[in-house]
Design an enzyme around this catalytic site. Structure first.
Site, mmCIF file in Angstrom:
data_model
loop_
_atom_site.group_PDB
_atom_site.id
_atom_site.type_symbol
_atom_site.label_atom_id
_atom_site.label_comp_id
_atom_site.label_asym_id
_atom_site.label_seq_id
_atom_site.Cartn_x
_atom_site.Cartn_y
_atom_site.Cartn_z
ATOM 1 N N HIS A 278 0.839 -1.204 0.000
ATOM 2 C CA HIS A 278 0.000 0.000 0.000
ATOM 3 C C HIS A 278 0.876 1.258 0.000
ATOM 4 O O HIS A 278 0.666 2.174 -0.797
ATOM 5 C CB HIS A 278 -0.934 -0.011 1.217
ATOM 6 C CG HIS A 278 -1.644 1.278 1.451
ATOM 7 N ND1 HIS A 278 -2.911 1.526 0.978
ATOM 8 C CD2 HIS A 278 -1.256 2.414 2.080
ATOM 9 C CE1 HIS A 278 -3.261 2.759 1.319
ATOM 10 N NE2 HIS A 278 -2.280 3.316 1.994
ATOM 11 N N GLU A 279 1.882 1.283 0.894
ATOM 12 C CA GLU A 279 2.766 2.457 0.962
ATOM 13 C C GLU A 279 3.534 2.642 -0.348
ATOM 14 O O GLU A 279 3.725 3.767 -0.812
ATOM 15 C CB GLU A 279 3.743 2.337 2.138
ATOM 16 C CG GLU A 279 3.089 2.201 3.512
ATOM 17 C CD GLU A 279 2.175 3.372 3.872
ATOM 18 O OE1 GLU A 279 2.385 4.473 3.341
ATOM 19 O OE2 GLU A 279 1.252 3.179 4.680
ATOM 20 N N GLU A 357 -5.629 7.246 -1.204
ATOM 21 C CA GLU A 357 -5.665 6.021 -0.405
ATOM 22 C C GLU A 357 -6.284 4.870 -1.210
ATOM 23 O O GLU A 357 -5.802 3.737 -1.170
ATOM 24 C CB GLU A 357 -6.451 6.228 0.893
ATOM 25 C CG GLU A 357 -5.765 7.146 1.888
ATOM 26 C CD GLU A 357 -4.352 6.699 2.232
ATOM 27 O OE1 GLU A 357 -4.111 5.487 2.302
ATOM 28 O OE2 GLU A 357 -3.486 7.574 2.391
ATOM 29 N N ASP A 361 -4.489 1.449 -2.272
ATOM 30 C CA ASP A 361 -5.115 0.149 -1.996
ATOM 31 C C ASP A 361 -5.190 -0.698 -3.263
ATOM 32 O O ASP A 361 -4.971 -1.914 -3.230
ATOM 33 C CB ASP A 361 -6.521 0.344 -1.418
ATOM 34 C CG ASP A 361 -6.486 0.666 0.075
ATOM 35 O OD1 ASP A 361 -5.409 0.547 0.682
ATOM 36 O OD2 ASP A 361 -7.531 1.042 0.629
HETATM 37 ZN ZN LIG Z 1 -2.046 5.306 2.582
#
Ligand SMILES: [Zn+2]
Length: 423
Positions: A278-279, A357, A361
């Site tokens: 995710h990062e 975000e 994801d």
């Molecule tokens: Zn994030």
């Protein structure tokens, strides 16, 4: 009160009322859903953990509401139309005469007043709210040391910026604000570049993720995504709090992904890999440069307005300042005015952040296991006592991350197979 002062006070009060109303809505919504765990989380969040999250959120909201009234309400009005800034400016001049020392004293005087007003709330949050819910690990010594380092850093980094902008105001005429914008952009870029290497280590210890099964598993993921392995660190977050987290920072060669030690201890290897993916998604999609570009564009528009407003005698008069105002007082007045007029952009900033975000994801679901990320998120929400039932409007305005339920539903859609870890 002249027109500037009236418009400013009206906006300040509207902003205050809006913030308090959102906090009240949020508190009511969380309280109304305190006794029932949402279906998607029934398997991983026990009822008592859900109630604990509600009580923790309520305590945080109360502190935020009182702080909003004191700092964004009373202190702001006292400093601005109440004559506080004019008094600081006059005192600086009486003590230091004309020159850069006076300008610095006025600007840092306003910053110090704000910091001083927030200090009791920071202490209350750390030693009461966080402690009451079992999260606080900060000792008074660490708290004081953090404060001292923060002040030293603000003076060291802020002084050159303030001096540069004061010099532009006097030396470059009507277009000073373009120069000030360039200085602000350069300052921000330097800050982002030096933060991971020079600033963050002043507050925490960073150790490269140690060799072993986890590291080799992660290196395979990094290789798939084309990321340097040296950029992966574990931070001693447990020094201050038992909350777990992970974040990405910097750009170019300075970019880093940081895991809190508290997170590494609680997640399985698969979950850590999913959080890392995710990062990495944030880097792969260029989120830092894009967010900076939006911020720079907004700052440009705002400084253009200030460039015009600064030449109006009514602007100085609104704050009880002489005309033309000293550059330090002018800068300090901007610092007081800016948050009042930029707060309508808060939902936009949150919207961009939430969109990023979702993108991160999606990246994670593609390069790692989406179900692992779902279970990692569940643990994070549970262990951090983050509310699963935020007020929708409060969330829309402030939340940098989508509400847990929406995010997990989205991840489930992305997952190739309809596995059921939590449902
Ligand atoms: Zn994030």
């Amino acid at each position: 009160m002249n027109t500037f002062a009236s418009v400013f006070v009206a906006f300040a009060l509207a902003a205050l009322a809006w913030r308090l109303w959102l906090l009240l809505r949020h508190a009511r919504h969380v309280a109304a859903h305190r006794d029932r765990v949402p279906d998607a989380f029934a398997a991983i969040v026990p009822p008592e953990a859900h109630r604990k999250a509600a009580d923790y959120t309520r305590d945080k909201i109360r502190t935020a509401a009182v702080e909003t009234v004191c700092v964004d309400g009373v202190l702001l009005l006292v400093l601005s139309v109440g004559g506080g800034l004019a008094w600081l400016d006059a005192t600086s001049r009486a003590q230091l005469g004309d020159g850069y020392a006076r300008e610095l004293a006025t600007v840092f005087g306003v910053i110090a007043a704000g910091a001083l007003a927030s200090l009791p709330f920071d202490a209350w949050r750390t030693f009461r709210v966080e402690a009451r819910h079992g999260f606080n690990q900060t000792t008074p010594a660490t708290f004081v040391a953090d404060l001292a380092k923060g002040i030293a850093l603000a003076v060291a980094l802020g002084t050159p910026l303030v001096l540069a902008v004061c010099w532009f105001i006097t030396a470059t005429g009507a277009w000073w604000w373009v120069w000030a914008w360039i200085a602000w952009v350069a300052f921000t870029m330097v800050l982002v570049a030096i933060f991971p290497r020079w600033i963050a280590p002043l507050f925490n210890r960073f150790t490269p993720l140690e060799e072993g099964e986890l590291r080799s598993r992660i290196e395979a993921l990094l290789a798939r995504c084309g990321f340097r392995a040296e950029g992966l660190y574990v931070m001693d977050g447990s020094k201050r709090s038992s909350h777990g987290n992970a974040y990405f920072t910097g750009f170019g060669r300075a970019k880093r992904i940081v895991f809190f030690d508290t997170l590494v201890q609680r997640l399985t290897q698969g979950e850590i890999e999913a959080v890392l993916a995710h990062e990495l998604g944030h880097f792969a999609r260029g989120h830092i440069p894009r967010l900076l570009a939006v911020r720079f564009a907004l700052a440009f528009a705002f400084l253009a307005v200030l460039g015009w407003v600064a030449r109006e005698p009514a602007f100085a008069a609104a704050f009880g300042l002489p005309y033309p105002p000293a550059t330090g007082a002018l800068l300090a007045a901007f610092m007081l005015v800016a948050p009042v007029f930029t707060f309508p952009f808060q939902p936009l900033a949150s919207l961009i952040s939430r969109k990023q975000e979702f993108e991160a994801d999606e990246f994670a679901a593609h390069h790692a296991n989406a179900e692992d990320l779902v279970s990692a998120l569940g643990k994070l929400y549970r262990d951090n006592a983050a509310t699963l039932t935020p007020d929708p409007l409060h969330s829309l305005v402030y939340d940098s991350h989508p509400p847990a339920a929406i995010r997990i539903a989205h991840l489930r859609q992305l997952a190739d197979r309809p596995a059921s870890v939590v449902a």
